[in-house]
Scaffold this motif. Structure first.
Motif, PDB file in Angstrom:
ATOM      1  N   GLU A  10     -11.957   5.144  19.734  1.00 22.75           N
ATOM      2  CA  GLU A  10     -11.468   6.485  20.036  1.00 22.75           C
ATOM      3  C   GLU A  10     -11.840   7.136  18.624  1.00 22.75           C
ATOM      4  O   GLU A  10     -11.940   8.450  18.705  1.00 22.75           O
ATOM      5  CB  GLU A  10      -9.920   6.554  19.855  1.00 22.75           C
ATOM      6  CG  GLU A  10      -9.388   5.490  21.235  1.00 22.75           C
ATOM      7  CD  GLU A  10      -9.194   6.242  22.450  1.00 22.75           C
ATOM      8  OE1 GLU A  10      -8.357   7.363  22.491  1.00 22.75           O
ATOM      9  OE2 GLU A  10      -9.671   6.049  23.304  1.00 22.75           O
TER      10      GLU A  10
ATOM     11  N   THR B 230     -20.654   5.060  27.772  1.00 21.25           N
ATOM     12  CA  THR B 230     -20.517   5.542  29.003  1.00 21.25           C
ATOM     13  C   THR B 230     -20.449   4.738  30.242  1.00 21.25           C
ATOM     14  O   THR B 230     -21.492   3.928  30.319  1.00 21.25           O
ATOM     15  CB  THR B 230     -21.712   6.472  28.863  1.00 21.25           C
ATOM     16  OG1 THR B 230     -22.963   5.784  28.512  1.00 21.25           O
ATOM     17  CG2 THR B 230     -21.546   7.862  28.018  1.00 21.25           C
TER      18      THR B 230
ATOM     19  N   GLN C   9     -22.521   0.161  21.539  1.00 22.07           N
ATOM     20  CA  GLN C   9     -21.549   0.827  22.176  1.00 22.07           C
ATOM     21  C   GLN C   9     -20.107   0.467  22.248  1.00 22.07           C
ATOM     22  O   GLN C   9     -19.970  -0.842  22.293  1.00 22.07           O
ATOM     23  CB  GLN C   9     -21.821   0.795  23.885  1.00 22.07           C
ATOM     24  CG  GLN C   9     -23.266   1.418  24.260  1.00 22.07           C
ATOM     25  CD  GLN C   9     -23.537   1.764  25.542  1.00 22.07           C
ATOM     26  OE1 GLN C   9     -23.277   0.935  26.339  1.00 22.07           O
ATOM     27  NE2 GLN C   9     -24.196   2.790  25.935  1.00 22.07           N
TER      28      GLN C   9
ATOM     29  N   GLN D 132     -22.556  10.615  21.053  1.00 21.70           N
ATOM     30  CA  GLN D 132     -21.342  10.772  20.801  1.00 21.70           C
ATOM     31  C   GLN D 132     -20.951   9.802  19.915  1.00 21.70           C
ATOM     32  O   GLN D 132     -20.846   8.505  20.230  1.00 21.70           O
ATOM     33  CB  GLN D 132     -20.286  10.975  21.595  1.00 21.70           C
ATOM     34  CG  GLN D 132     -20.419  12.154  22.331  1.00 21.70           C
ATOM     35  CD  GLN D 132     -19.261  12.457  23.526  1.00 21.70           C
ATOM     36  OE1 GLN D 132     -19.401  11.770  24.479  1.00 21.70           O
ATOM     37  NE2 GLN D 132     -18.335  13.312  23.367  1.00 21.70           N
TER      38      GLN D 132
ATOM     39  N   ARG E  27     -18.867   7.196  17.138  1.00 22.02           N
ATOM     40  CA  ARG E  27     -17.740   6.681  17.131  1.00 22.02           C
ATOM     41  C   ARG E  27     -17.713   5.747  15.763  1.00 22.02           C
ATOM     42  O   ARG E  27     -18.955   5.363  15.666  1.00 22.02           O
ATOM     43  CB  ARG E  27     -17.353   5.896  18.427  1.00 22.02           C
ATOM     44  CG  ARG E  27     -17.039   6.762  19.431  1.00 22.02           C
ATOM     45  CD  ARG E  27     -15.665   7.825  19.066  1.00 22.02           C
ATOM     46  NE  ARG E  27     -15.098   8.330  20.487  1.00 22.02           N
ATOM     47  CZ  ARG E  27     -15.510   9.538  20.829  1.00 22.02           C
ATOM     48  NH1 ARG E  27     -16.604  10.394  19.994  1.00 22.02           N
ATOM     49  NH2 ARG E  27     -15.184  10.271  21.671  1.00 22.02           N
TER      50      ARG E  27
ATOM     51  N   GLN F 290     -13.260   9.266  15.982  1.00 17.60           N
ATOM     52  CA  GLN F 290     -14.592  10.142  15.872  1.00 17.60           C
ATOM     53  C   GLN F 290     -15.340   9.860  14.544  1.00 17.60           C
ATOM     54  O   GLN F 290     -14.564   9.988  13.679  1.00 17.60           O
ATOM     55  CB  GLN F 290     -14.412  11.378  16.511  1.00 17.60           C
ATOM     56  CG  GLN F 290     -14.329  11.616  17.985  1.00 17.60           C
ATOM     57  CD  GLN F 290     -14.483  12.987  18.435  1.00 17.60           C
ATOM     58  OE1 GLN F 290     -15.063  13.809  17.507  1.00 17.60           O
ATOM     59  NE2 GLN F 290     -14.282  13.600  19.584  1.00 17.60           N
TER      60      GLN F 290
ATOM     61  N   ARG G 294     -15.646   1.611  22.895  1.00 19.96           N
ATOM     62  CA  ARG G 294     -14.778   2.385  23.294  1.00 19.96           C
ATOM     63  C   ARG G 294     -13.825   2.957  22.148  1.00 19.96           C
ATOM     64  O   ARG G 294     -12.898   3.826  22.339  1.00 19.96           O
ATOM     65  CB  ARG G 294     -13.989   1.881  24.360  1.00 19.96           C
ATOM     66  CG  ARG G 294     -14.806   1.458  25.522  1.00 19.96           C
ATOM     67  CD  ARG G 294     -13.848   1.101  26.807  1.00 19.96           C
ATOM     68  NE  ARG G 294     -14.322   0.901  27.928  1.00 19.96           N
ATOM     69  CZ  ARG G 294     -15.157  -0.368  28.119  1.00 19.96           C
ATOM     70  NH1 ARG G 294     -14.964  -1.378  27.513  1.00 19.96           N
ATOM     71  NH2 ARG G 294     -15.878  -0.447  29.218  1.00 19.96           N
TER      72      ARG G 294
ATOM     73  N   LEU H 144     -20.300   6.107  21.755  1.00 13.21           N
ATOM     74  CA  LEU H 144     -19.308   5.972  22.820  1.00 13.21           C
ATOM     75  C   LEU H 144     -20.094   5.432  24.167  1.00 13.21           C
ATOM     76  O   LEU H 144     -21.143   5.827  24.484  1.00 13.21           O
ATOM     77  CB  LEU H 144     -18.919   7.423  23.146  1.00 13.21           C
ATOM     78  CG  LEU H 144     -17.716   7.728  24.086  1.00 13.21           C
ATOM     79  CD1 LEU H 144     -16.553   6.992  23.591  1.00 13.21           C
ATOM     80  CD2 LEU H 144     -17.587   8.960  24.417  1.00 13.21           C
TER      81      LEU H 144
END
Lengths: 132, 136
Positions: free
Chosen positions: B52, B135, B48, A37, A39, B54, B50, B133
């Motif tokens: 928001e 995880t 990676q 996904q 970002r 997209q 966090r 994102l």
């Protein structure tokens, strides 16, 4: 008279080839699909010549191999969000300049960006730091 | 003496049908949940975050930067002058001068800045850093 033995009845379609094909399709979709996904983080580009204008009044976060400095004061990564938030509260839309030293990897920078975005920073930019 | 009745031999189909059901379910899951795209010319393990926000998977110019510092654009590995020329061409056609940078998590900040400088001199105004994102 010949009577057909019901046990000898054969299925018209055999299941085995069907299962083979379904397995092949399954493997194809398993291997070909991606589940990442994506970002994004927006970074402004500051030019070295015109830097002074955009840097004026900005919050400066220095990322070096030993840790983090927020406006010259050392700060832990966990406290960065709260500390930067206090500066950002005072003035809306305050630019934040992240100065990265060489030897810092992107994951650490992204962790820093994450915390700054969480603190409400809207105008992020990245700059080079001192060379070791 | 009481003997248990021999079980009637079941058809193999009876065992295989549940398996086929599960396999079909998996197949439909991967069909619907996965996304498909052409593989990138460079292997990239994105950082990676966090964040928001997209990212669009389709769209403007994407520059790839792998852990060894190699660059690729439009699915093609390019270096030096050829890259600079291609960037300038693509950015001239693009409105707003937004470039998406898909870089490996292990890339050095110095290399990122170098690449950003090249993008800026080619006419980019804003860079969107792509991340995955986080995880867990």
């Amino acid at each position: 008279m010949q009577i057909q033995d019901p046990r000898e009845r054969r299925r018209i379609v055999s299941l085995t080839p069907l299962i083979d094909v379904v397995f092949i399709l399954l493997f194809f979709f398993m291997l070909a699909s991606t589940f990442v996904q994506w970002r994004s983080i927006d970074l402004g580009l500051t030019s070295p010549e015109g830097a002074s204008a955009s840097v004026e009044g900005a919050i400066l976060v220095r990322v070096h191999s030993g840790g983090l400095d927020l406006n010259g004061r050392p700060v832990a990564l966990e406290d960065l969000s709260a500390a930067a938030g206090r500066y950002l509260e005072r003035r809306d839309g305050q630019p934040v300049v992240v100065q990265a030293d060489e030897g810092v990897d992107l994951q650490r920078l992204v962790d820093v960006f994450d915390r700054l975005v969480a603190a409400g920073a809207e105008d992020l930019s990245l700059q080079g730091g001192t060379r070791p | 003496m009481k003997l248990s009745k021999p079980q009637p031999r079941r058809d193999t189909e009876d065992y295989i049908l549940p398996l086929v059901n599960i396999v079909f379910l998996l197949l439909i899951f991967f069909l619907l949940a996965g996304t498909f795209k052409a593989p990138d010319p460079l292997e990239i393990e994105p950082p990676q975050s966090r964040s928001e926000k997209q990212a669009e998977t389709q769209g403007p110019l994407t520059v790839l930067l792998d852990a060894q510092g190699r660059l690729a654009i439009d699915g093609e590995r390019l270096e030096g002058e050829a890259l600079q020329q291609r960037l300038a061409e693509r950015l001239a056609a693009e409105e707003g001068g937004v470039v998406r940078l898909k870089a490996d998590a292990a890339v050095d900040a110095g290399r990122i800045l170098e690449v950003m400088e090249r993008l800026r001199s080619a006419g980019a105004q804003e860079i969107t850093l792509l991340t995955a994102l986080r995880t867990g």
